[in-house]
Design an enzyme around this catalytic site. Sequence first.
Site, PDB file in Angstrom:
ATOM      1  N   LYS A  12       0.787  -1.197   0.027  1.00  0.00           N
ATOM      2  CA  LYS A  12       0.121   0.073   0.100  1.00  0.00           C
ATOM      3  C   LYS A  12       0.858   1.113  -0.013  1.00  0.00           C
ATOM      4  O   LYS A  12       1.596   1.599   0.933  1.00  0.00           O
ATOM      5  CB  LYS A  12      -0.808  -0.061   1.233  1.00  0.00           C
ATOM      6  CG  LYS A  12      -1.901   1.183   1.229  1.00  0.00           C
ATOM      7  CD  LYS A  12      -2.671   0.946   2.500  1.00  0.00           C
ATOM      8  CE  LYS A  12      -3.824   2.170   2.672  1.00  0.00           C
ATOM      9  NZ  LYS A  12      -4.327   1.979   3.950  1.00  0.00           N
ATOM     10  N   LYS A  59      -2.261  -1.621  -3.852  1.00  0.00           N
ATOM     11  CA  LYS A  59      -3.186  -0.487  -3.805  1.00  0.00           C
ATOM     12  C   LYS A  59      -2.145   0.830  -3.818  1.00  0.00           C
ATOM     13  O   LYS A  59      -1.426   0.856  -3.092  1.00  0.00           O
ATOM     14  CB  LYS A  59      -4.132  -0.579  -2.676  1.00  0.00           C
ATOM     15  CG  LYS A  59      -4.569   0.670  -2.048  1.00  0.00           C
ATOM     16  CD  LYS A  59      -5.335   0.429  -0.737  1.00  0.00           C
ATOM     17  CE  LYS A  59      -6.103   1.798  -0.269  1.00  0.00           C
ATOM     18  NZ  LYS A  59      -6.613   1.531   0.996  1.00  0.00           N
TER      19      LYS A  59
HETATM   20  C1  PBG Z   1      -6.583   3.567   5.323  1.00  0.00           C
HETATM   21  C2  PBG Z   1      -7.160   3.317   4.102  1.00  0.00           C
HETATM   22  C3  PBG Z   1      -6.972   4.042   3.050  1.00  0.00           C
HETATM   23  C4  PBG Z   1      -7.981   3.763   1.933  1.00  0.00           C
HETATM   24  C5  PBG Z   1      -8.349   2.489   2.668  1.00  0.00           C
HETATM   25  N1  PBG Z   1      -8.170   2.384   3.925  1.00  0.00           N
HETATM   26  C6  PBG Z   1      -5.959   5.133   2.738  1.00  0.00           C
HETATM   27  C7  PBG Z   1      -5.352   6.127   3.568  1.00  0.00           C
HETATM   28  O1  PBG Z   1      -6.220   6.857   4.070  1.00  0.00           O
HETATM   29  O2  PBG Z   1      -4.255   6.254   3.817  1.00  0.00           O
HETATM   30  C8  PBG Z   1      -7.802   4.291   0.598  1.00  0.00           C
HETATM   31  C9  PBG Z   1      -9.072   3.604  -0.223  1.00  0.00           C
HETATM   32  C10 PBG Z   1      -9.369   4.659  -1.179  1.00  0.00           C
HETATM   33  O3  PBG Z   1      -8.838   5.603  -1.676  1.00  0.00           O
HETATM   34  O4  PBG Z   1     -10.406   4.323  -1.889  1.00  0.00           O
HETATM   35  N2  PBG Z   1      -6.486   2.578   6.361  1.00  0.00           N
HETATM   36 ZN    ZN Z   2      -6.178   3.250   8.069  1.00  0.00          ZN
END
Ligand code: PBG
Ligand code: ZN
Length: 308
Positions: free
Chosen positions: A176, A229
Amino acid sequence: MVRETVLTPDDLILPVFVCPGRGMRKPVESMPGVAQMSVDNVVAEARDTWAAGVPAVILFGIPTKKDAQGSEAWNDDGEVQRAIREIKERVPGLAVITDVCMCEYTDHGHCGIIKDGDVDNDATLDLLAKEALSHARAGADMVAPSDMMDGRVMAIREILDENGFDQIPLMSYAVKYASGYYGPFREAAESTPQFGDRRSYQMDPANQREAVREAMLDVEEGADMVMVKPALTYLDVVARVRDATDLPLAAYCVSGEFAMLHHGAVAGAFDERAAVLEALGGIRRAGADMIITYHARAAASWLAETKE
Ligand code: PBG
Ligand code: ZN
């Protein structure tokens, strides 16, 4: 006959935001068509999603109150926990995956608890484990930790196994990136960090080899599936991780990518249907088995039309 990859509704997972209350449907401004919903409306959404041929949802919770620990995350009567129970009772075929993280539940908006101004990796592991266990107890089919703390896959696997949930698979957000494309999500999940950023725990967008390392660490810790992601900006990473493991691979086409496709189409730059199906097809071609996308239901109905 000679087509190498196919995209079907079976490949798609719809993110759903569960908020407190009854009869609530609060549109997310930066993501037209996406809304925070109370449990009753989530059940209706789940029913429509299943009817459209999409096999799974991933739930995110917006709690009634936030604190430094994020303690609503493991409340057995929290929004997500109640949504899981209701969906499994009323739409049992639909797979319910839960996002496991602290950022929606902490008042500071970080994905773990804070010590000396930064996220404390190891102290966060217990809390994530408690949250995952609470989701499993409510009936979740799969848990998906998105926090990026080191060691959380093992911590969650252990607590699930100790409590008789050894059959519940774990989908790890293994790779991520600290991406600029999460903006709309943070509005939807009300999880914008109140200070600093997430670069001490999310990955540097410049790194590809590190992605393989991160993925393999999670595989060794017991992940049953891994995720990359965002998706569209990281197709090389999807392909690389695909080569590195035979486990099922998911890619998350994130909120900013949804917004980019949607607003590009609204501005008249291209046709949304063509652009979305090509983008999702591209993620499949890069090697992802499953795609988490806010376009899941639209794509499913477009795919059904194409078949007719
Ligand atoms: C954090 C989280 C994020 C997303 C899902 N869970 C990213 C973040 O805020 O750093 C992003 C999903 C999206 O942008 O669709 N746990
Ligand atoms: Zn988070």
